[in-house]
Every structure is written in C-alpha cells, then in structure tokens.
Design an enzyme around this catalytic site. Structure first.
Site, mmCIF file in Angstrom:
data_model
loop_
_atom_site.group_PDB
_atom_site.id
_atom_site.type_symbol
_atom_site.label_atom_id
_atom_site.label_comp_id
_atom_site.label_asym_id
_atom_site.label_seq_id
_atom_site.Cartn_x
_atom_site.Cartn_y
_atom_site.Cartn_z
ATOM 1 N N CYS A 22 9.017 -3.857 -39.639
ATOM 2 C CA CYS A 22 9.803 -3.135 -40.642
ATOM 3 C C CYS A 22 10.884 -2.356 -39.893
ATOM 4 C CB CYS A 22 8.904 -2.176 -41.418
ATOM 5 S SG CYS A 22 8.143 -0.941 -40.328
ATOM 6 N N HIS A 51 1.205 0.737 -33.927
ATOM 7 C CA HIS A 51 -0.153 0.243 -33.755
ATOM 8 C C HIS A 51 -0.164 -1.280 -33.547
ATOM 9 C CE1 HIS A 51 -2.022 4.019 -35.777
ATOM 10 N NE2 HIS A 51 -1.903 4.164 -34.481
ATOM 11 N N HIS A 84 4.650 7.241 -36.184
ATOM 12 C CA HIS A 84 3.747 7.818 -37.189
ATOM 13 C C HIS A 84 4.010 9.298 -37.455
ATOM 14 C CE1 HIS A 84 1.536 4.481 -35.164
ATOM 15 N NE2 HIS A 84 1.497 4.090 -36.416
ATOM 16 N N CYS A 106 9.291 7.479 -38.035
ATOM 17 C CA CYS A 106 9.946 6.662 -39.051
ATOM 18 C C CYS A 106 10.569 7.582 -40.107
ATOM 19 C CB CYS A 106 8.917 5.739 -39.713
ATOM 20 S SG CYS A 106 9.593 4.883 -41.147
ATOM 21 N N HIS A 134 -6.121 9.116 -39.284
ATOM 22 C CA HIS A 134 -4.922 8.318 -38.991
ATOM 23 C C HIS A 134 -3.823 9.264 -38.514
ATOM 24 C CE1 HIS A 134 -1.342 5.818 -39.597
ATOM 25 N NE2 HIS A 134 -2.152 4.779 -39.529
ATOM 26 N N GLU A 136 -0.670 9.364 -38.826
ATOM 27 C CA GLU A 136 0.326 9.782 -39.816
ATOM 28 C C GLU A 136 -0.224 10.914 -40.692
ATOM 29 O OE1 GLU A 136 2.485 8.142 -43.735
ATOM 30 O OE2 GLU A 136 2.151 6.596 -42.219
ATOM 31 N N THR A 174 2.096 6.372 -45.781
ATOM 32 C CA THR A 174 3.066 5.334 -46.168
ATOM 33 C C THR A 174 2.527 3.913 -46.073
ATOM 34 O OG1 THR A 174 3.954 5.178 -43.922
ATOM 35 C CG2 THR A 174 5.019 6.760 -45.399
ATOM 36 N N CYS A 204 5.669 2.876 -48.135
ATOM 37 C CA CYS A 204 6.944 2.356 -47.655
ATOM 38 C C CYS A 204 7.256 0.986 -48.260
ATOM 39 C CB CYS A 204 6.969 2.365 -46.131
ATOM 40 S SG CYS A 204 6.725 0.808 -45.319
ATOM 41 N N ASN A 234 -1.650 -0.746 -42.122
ATOM 42 C CA ASN A 234 -1.029 -1.674 -43.072
ATOM 43 C C ASN A 234 -1.514 -3.107 -42.858
ATOM 44 O OD1 ASN A 234 1.421 -3.449 -41.873
ATOM 45 N ND2 ASN A 234 1.318 -1.524 -40.739
#
Length: 337
Positions: A22, A51, A84, A106, A134, A136, A174, A204, A234
């Site tokens: 992305c 990751h 993250h 990001c 996590h 993030e 996200t 996202c 993700n």
C-alpha cells in the site's frame, strides 16, 4: 475398450488485484533505503518498519538495524519510527537520548492519532477497536491513555464501561477486518446509542480493497494462499475473510517454499493475494511454484484501482547526521555546565 475417464478440471489461479504494497508501506520502505543512501549505515529503526520478514531482512542487509526499544539506539544516532506509529513518550525518549529522528508513520495512522488527541481534548471517552499488543494500537493509545479504552472485537463489548454515555466515540486500528469492525461497532451502538463515529473511516483504503478482492474470489476458490507474515494484522485478516467468503481452505505463507503440496489435493482453483506489506516478488515466487504444479492459467480478479501515493517524510530533506552531532554537542555542553 474401457469407458472414457472424466477429464480432470482445469487448474487455474485467481490473482487478486489490488494486492501487496500500500502507499504507506511503500513510503516507509523507500524512506529507510533513502536514509541509508543519504546518511550511510547504520540507520536504526524502532520496531520492524513494516510487518514482513523478507522486507526486514532485505533492509538489514542494506544497513538498517531494527531495535525494540529506543534505549537500544546509541546516543547521537539517527532513528526511524515505523509505519505503525509511536506514542508521544517515544518521541520524548528519542529527545532525551539526543537522537535525530525520521517519522515514517503512515499518514492514515497519523490521522487516527490526531482524531484521538482531538476527542480527548474535548473530554470524550474513546473506544479504540483493535488488537491488544499491536504496535499501532500501542501508539494510538499513547496519544490519550486516560481517555482510550481498547475494544478487542465484538466479544469484548460486554466489558466496556464509560463515564458519560453522551460523550463516546469509536476509532479503530487501520488494518482490521472491515466486517468484524462493523460488527463490533453495531454491538457498541446497542450498548451506547449515542456513540459517535469518526469523521471518516479509520480502516485504511488498502486494507478494505484487499479484503473486497478476496471476497470476490473466495467463493470460487478451493484454496486461498495469502502471502504475508504472521505478525501482519492485515495479512492474517485476509485468511479470515477468504474463509468467511466460502473458500474451502486458506493459508498464510511468507515464501513459496512454505506451501504444503498436500494443500493442493483435490484443488482445481487457487486464489492468491498478499498483505499490504508484501513486495510482489514474493507473489511471483508463489505463481512460479504453482505453475510448476500445473496451475499455469492465471486470471486477474480486480476490485479497485489504487493511485494513492504519499510524499516521503520531511526529515529526509535535512542533514540529520549534522543534527545528531549538534544534539550531542549541546547535551555535552549542558552536562559540563
């Protein structure tokens, strides 16, 4: 003459588009490469930049050093924060160690951080939908620890309490499953009817697009292979989405050689996709592996066009080695004073 044997079904691969990198991952990986090019190695990176095992190993060979804690970075060095995002306390730690910093968070994660700060300033209780531990989630929670409660999926809603039911908002990590997040939101709205939604969706665009493509092919695939690392949220979600969409089996692999031949038994259609932190070279490796086993016919399953790009971190336009040296000198002078 014996009876005609049934022709085995044609073997084919349904290849998801979009898949892989992305805009946020692309930006973060290029930022590490540019920093090494511009300032020489080592460039320290706090946590994995993204990751993905292959990406991390490739950048290590180029001169990046990945650390878990800011304290592991030698004073006066350059440190980069991963895609993250990090909590404000990490910026503080870096300043105390006189580190020159590059923030590769990001921009879509930064948006969630800003929302958290804004709602906390307005004294809202913030229900952050995400997975405990996590990176993030740790970074976002650190923006307003006294106002944020983590909600780890629909089953966690029963445990949530707030101070004032008329001042509650939800935000999310996200990289979650869109469906599971909305299921969690629906349950939260049942419990807190005045719950406010963020101004725009936090999940996202790339996470959503990859999930939509997998849904489109999942029902037609006997087996779905997702290329991605086990610590990539993700990527793990794509396996769940594939199974939810009707795939008979779905597996996560980092590399083609991790595929078990037994998975192909009785399989005529393989769905193939990759997480948002996966370079396409790894998908090409899987396509080759499948072609060698008779899966040469590849059909593209396209769910969206992606044209979003993000500019590189502004710090790459500075002379950070000079900045780090100046921070060290200033620190030394202060200590001597």
């Amino acid at each position: 003459m014996g009876g005609m044997s049934a022709t085995p079904p044609a073997r084919r691969v349904l290849l998801a588009a979009p898949r892989g990198y992305c805009a946020g991952v692309d930006r973060a990986v290029i930022a590490v490469e540019k920093a090494i090019e511009q300032y020489g190695s080592p460039i320290y990176v706090r946590h994995e930049i993204v990751h993905n095992k292959y990406v991390v190993q490739t950048l290590e060979r180029k001169g990046a050093i990945f650390v878990d804690r800011t304290a592991e970075v030698p004073e006066g060095s350059i440190v980069m924060f991963s895609a993250h995002g990090v909590a404000p306390v990490v910026h503080q730690e870096a300043a105390e160690r006189r580190l020159a910093t590059i923030d590769a968070t990001c921009p879509l994660v930064t948006k969630v951080h800003k929302e958290a700060v804004r709602f906390a300033n307005d004294d809202y209780d913030i229900l952050l939908i995400g997975h405990e531990g996590h990176e993030e989630v740790i970074g976002t929670s650190g923006e307003a620890p006294d106002h944020i409660t983590l909600v780890d999926g629909p089953d966690d809603v029963a445990n949530v309490s707030v101070r004032d039911e008329s001042r509650v908002v939800w935000l999310s990590q996200t990289t979650l499953s869109v469906d599971e997040t909305m299921e969690t939101v629906d349950k939260l709205k049942e419990k807190f009817p005045q719950l406010i939604s963020p101004p725009s969706d936090d999940i996202c665009y790339a996470t959503q697009n990859r999930q939509i493509a997998v849904k489109q092919m999942g029902a037609d695939a006997d087996l779905v292979i997702v290329v991605g690392s086990k610590n990539s949220s993700n990527s793990v979600r794509l396996v769940e989405v594939a199974l939810g969409a009707g795939a008979r089996a779905a597996h996560l692999v980092d590399f083609a050689e991790e595929i078990d031949e037994a998975w192909l038994e009785g399989v005529s259609t393989v769905g193939l996709t990759s997480g948002a932190s996966v370079p396409d070279i790894l998908v090409e490796g899987v396509l080759e592996w499948l072609a060698q086993r008779g899966f040469e016919d590849v059909e593209l399953v396209k769910s969206a066009e992606e044209s979003i790009t993000f500019s590189l971190p502004k710090e790459l336009r500075k002379d950070l080695r000079a900045e780090a040296a100046e921070l060290m000198a200033r620190g030394g002078a202060a200590a001597a004073g």
